[in-house]
Design a protein around this motif. Structure first.
Motif, short mmCIF file in Angstrom:
data_model
loop_
_atom_site.label_atom_id
_atom_site.label_comp_id
_atom_site.label_asym_id
_atom_site.label_seq_id
_atom_site.Cartn_x
_atom_site.Cartn_y
_atom_site.Cartn_z
N VAL A 204 0.86 -1.14 0.06
CA VAL A 204 0.05 -0.15 -0.12
C VAL A 204 0.89 1.36 -0.05
O VAL A 204 0.29 2.43 -0.07
CB VAL A 204 -0.85 0.26 1.37
CG1 VAL A 204 -1.99 -1.07 1.14
CG2 VAL A 204 -0.24 0.02 2.41
N ASP A 235 -3.76 -11.78 5.93
CA ASP A 235 -3.35 -10.47 4.94
C ASP A 235 -2.54 -10.87 3.73
O ASP A 235 -2.47 -10.08 2.86
CB ASP A 235 -2.38 -9.41 5.84
CG ASP A 235 -2.92 -8.12 5.15
OD1 ASP A 235 -2.01 -7.57 4.81
OD2 ASP A 235 -4.06 -7.72 5.20
N ASN A 238 -4.34 -10.00 0.61
CA ASN A 238 -4.33 -8.61 0.29
C ASN A 238 -2.84 -8.08 -0.50
O ASN A 238 -3.00 -7.44 -1.41
CB ASN A 238 -4.54 -7.63 1.49
CG ASN A 238 -5.80 -8.17 2.10
OD1 ASN A 238 -6.69 -8.34 1.33
ND2 ASN A 238 -6.03 -7.77 3.39
N THR B 233 -0.97 -3.59 6.23
CA THR B 233 -2.47 -3.76 6.20
C THR B 233 -2.78 -4.87 7.12
O THR B 233 -3.86 -5.10 7.35
CB THR B 233 -3.17 -4.08 4.70
OG1 THR B 233 -2.25 -5.07 4.02
CG2 THR B 233 -3.11 -2.89 4.08
N LYS B 235 -3.39 -6.91 10.70
CA LYS B 235 -3.80 -6.45 11.77
C LYS B 235 -3.34 -6.75 13.22
O LYS B 235 -3.37 -6.29 14.30
CB LYS B 235 -5.32 -6.78 12.28
CG LYS B 235 -6.15 -6.44 10.90
CD LYS B 235 -6.44 -4.76 10.89
CE LYS B 235 -7.35 -4.52 9.86
NZ LYS B 235 -8.89 -4.73 10.15
#
Ligand SMILES: Nc1nc2c(ncn2[C@@H]2O[C@H](COP(=O)(O)OP(=O)(O)OP(=O)(O)O)[C@@H](O)[C@H]2O)c(=O)[nH]1
Ligand SMILES: Nc1nc2c(ncn2[C@@H]2O[C@H](COP(=O)(O)OP(=O)(O)OP(=O)(O)O)[C@@H](O)[C@H]2O)c(=O)[nH]1
Ligand SMILES: [Mg+2]
Ligand SMILES: [Mg+2]
Lengths: 303, 275
Positions: A204, A235, A238, B233, B235
């Motif tokens: 990101v 994750d 992603n 990203t 958590k």
């Protein structure tokens, strides 16, 4: 404790003479837990369980048609295990561990390593250089395109020295320029494979992802490999999706599989990108790179 | 939803999806759902209170062992451990800077004598921070480098000593034995050391985090964690599973690669971002 899941599933069928919808449901519950403990993505687990259920129920119908309701020749537990393994192997895709190599004036072959911070890119770059040298009789050049991390260049240079493989570096340089000049040097020196180590980055981080796009534009890598840590959790999808959307990946390398991380992310990243896992890392030494084998991996993920 | 005596399967599935995709894991999710179901069964909760209740339970799991890192007046030795690539060396750089800004006299010890460029990396950080570094010969025995480093630290007047160690997977017995030896050697050099043993954990880590915490604690009893790469990203939900197993606080979170990218852990802030 982590291995209980699949054993519990198989246990459901002990002493049972046939597959039934009830015992299938019960076994699927145990598998579900095992897959989550293995870090397989939530949606991928759902799809996998649905596929196994469908096949298992289909098996009941088949048996009834074939043997007129008589009992299975193989035990229901064995039938169920086989369905799980086959489905998992199918999800992990066919063996596709090949690298794209170009010949002569089309060369050198460019391989680019990308991934999150600490995944194992620099170490794997060294391993891959040794691999193509030994298994493909190539003359590789390593490129230190991580100008950010303290002593990243030194790290790759030490590995290159150990392997007796040259390392192209420009301290404080600009990664796209470094990559381009390295390819030019490879052409001049007769290196037929160029392996570019890049800085770890978040998927990101727009600025750093743009940098990767710039490197790709300049040297048009024939192989872009996302290096992924085996212990990565949910994750992973992603990260894999974002890297793949920004710069089309050719495949993955999963590292640190010499530990006890189940590596369920392997299933998830393949599912979401349709790109294959080409290699796995099984240690810190330069000889610890192996081509990916779906069959053995299915066992590891199921637990 | 409606105020039923128990959550139905569809609702549970929805909740599980959120919890599992945050890496909270099966066992910790069961605990959260158990708390939720008790409240619902007791008529204490309605549909729109599901998430506040789950957050409250998550907070209480973390609050049970939460405390900040408090460094006493005298010499403090902090041993930094964890698996390969978690962020140990970088975190040490950040901690050294933080302690220096707080008026301490930090020093770092290059206890990773194995990995290519490890000492050079810590050297670079020591230079950035402006603190002394102790290193040994290449490939030297890590325990002996740590021992001589701790002896040199007290002579140099350093009062906050950060010991870097090589990354290691918790399943590798010889490497875990080496770590046990390093911890013992700390005590031989400075009685009572290490005063803190911090496990550095990558927020991207899934359920393997629990095994990491358990096995590392067996060879070098942990006093706290640092959760890195929370600027990504992922958590970091695996810490909920760790909390009950190893019962130590999360001291800091890493939120980037620069020297200032370290923050004290905040329970509520973390849970709000978790789900
Ligand atoms: N046990 C084990 N360790 C590995 C493996 N691959 C890499 N490592 C270790 O993982 C750590 C990180 O490896 P690096 O090569 O520095 O990772 P990187 O992706 O280049 O890191 P950045 O450049 O900071 O993003 C090092 O300690 C490596 O020795 C593997 O397959 N097994
Ligand atoms: N984005 C981000 N990156 C981080 C953070 N902490 C560390 N890193 C990066 O993660 C990578 C690995 O960090 P290291 O400090 O080398 O990790 P390590 O645990 O010492 O690695 P080994 O010694 O090889 O086991 C580097 O690229 C760091 O810059 C963080 O909080 N956020
Ligand atoms: Mg690197
Ligand atoms: Mg380190």
């Amino acid at each position: 404790a982590v291995r209980k899941g699949f054993k519990n599933a198989v246990h459901v069928f002990e002493g049972k003479r046939e597959l039934t919808e009830e015992n299938i449901e019960e076994a699927l519950k145990a598998i579900r837990l095992s897959l989550f403990e293995a870090d397989v993505n939530f949606q991928v687990v759902k799809r996998f369980l649905a596929a196994v259920k469908e096949k298992a129920l289909g098996e009941i119908v088949q048996i009834r048609i074939k043997d007129g309701g008589k009992t299975l020749r193989a035990s229901p537990g064995d039938v169920f295990i086989k369905i799980c393994h086959d489905e998992l192997e199918a999800l992990m895709g066919p063996v596709d561990t090949g690298l794209t190599f170009v010949q002569g004036r089309l060369g050198p072959t460019v391989i680019m390593m990308v991934g999150l911070q600490g995944a194992g890119k620099t170490t794997t770059a060294g391993k891959l250089a040794r691999f193509v040298e030994r298994h493909h009789q190539k003359k590789p050049l390593l490129v230190a395109a991580d100008v950010y991390r303290p002593a990243a260049i030194e790290q790759l240079q030490v590995l290159g020295k150990r392997l007796n493989i040259p390392v192209y570096a420009e301290p404080g340089g600009n990664p796209p320029d470094i990559a381009e000049r390295a390819v030019a040097q490879a052409k001049a020196d007769g290196n037929d494979v160029v392996i570019i180590d890049t800085a770890g980055r978040l998927a990101v981080d727009d600025l750093l992802m743009s940098e990767l796009e710039e490197i790709v534009a300049r040297v048009k890598p024939h192989n872009i490999l996302l290096v992924v840590d085996a212990m990565i959790g949910q994750d992973a999808v992603n990260t894999a999706k974002e890297f793949n959307d920004r710069i089309e990946l050719d495949g993955f390398i999963m590292t640190k599989l010499d530990g006890d991380a189940r590596g369920g992310a392997a299933l998830s990243i393949k599912e979401v990108t349709k790109k294959p896992i080409k290699f796995i890392g099984l240690g810190e030494g330069m000889e610890t790179l192996q081509e990916f084998q779906p069959a053995g991996f299915a066992d590891r993920i199921l637990g | 939803f409606s105020a039923k005596p128990k959550l139905d399967a569809a609702a549970i599935d929805q909740v599980e999806e959120v919890l599992f995709t945050s890496d909270i894991g099966v066992k910790a999710s069961e605990r959260l759902l158990g708390a939720l179901n008790r409240r619902v069964a007791a008529g204490e909760a309605t549909a729109d209170e599901v998430w506040p209740i789950l957050r409250e339970e998550a907070r209480s799991i973390l609050a049970a062992h939460h405390r900040p890192l408090v460094v006493g007046e005298g010499v403090t030795v902090i041993l930094v451990v964890g698996v390969n690539g978690a962020g140990k060396t970088t975190t040490i750089g950040k901690l050294a800077a933080r302690f220096k800004a707080a008026g301490r006299r930090p020093m770092v010890i290059a206890g990773d004598t194995f990995r290519a460029g490890a000492v050079g990396q810590l050297e670079e950080w020591a230079k950035r921070v402006g603190c002394p570094i102790h290193q040994g010969a290449e490939g030297a025995d890590p325990a002996s480098v740590v021992f001589s480093g701790l002896k040199a630290a007290t002579e140099a007047g350093a009062d906050l000593i950060l010991v870097d160690t090589a990354g290691r997977l918790q399943t590798k017995a010889p490497l875990m034995d080496e770590l046990r030896k390093i911890a013992k050697v700390c005590d031989r050099a400075i009685a009572g050391a290490p005063h803190e043993t911090v496990l550095v954990l990558d927020a991207n880590t899934g359920q393997n985090a629990i095994q990491q915490a358990k096995l590392f604690s067996e060879v070098a009893p942990l006093t706290g964690l640092v959760l890195t790469k929370l600027d990504g990203t992922a958590k970091g939900g695996a810490v909920l599973g760790i909390a009950d197993e190893v019962k130590v606080p999360i001291y800091f979170i890493g939120i980037g690669e620069a020297v200032e990218d370290l923050r004290a852990f905040e329970v509520s802030e973390f849970v709000e971002a978790l789900f």
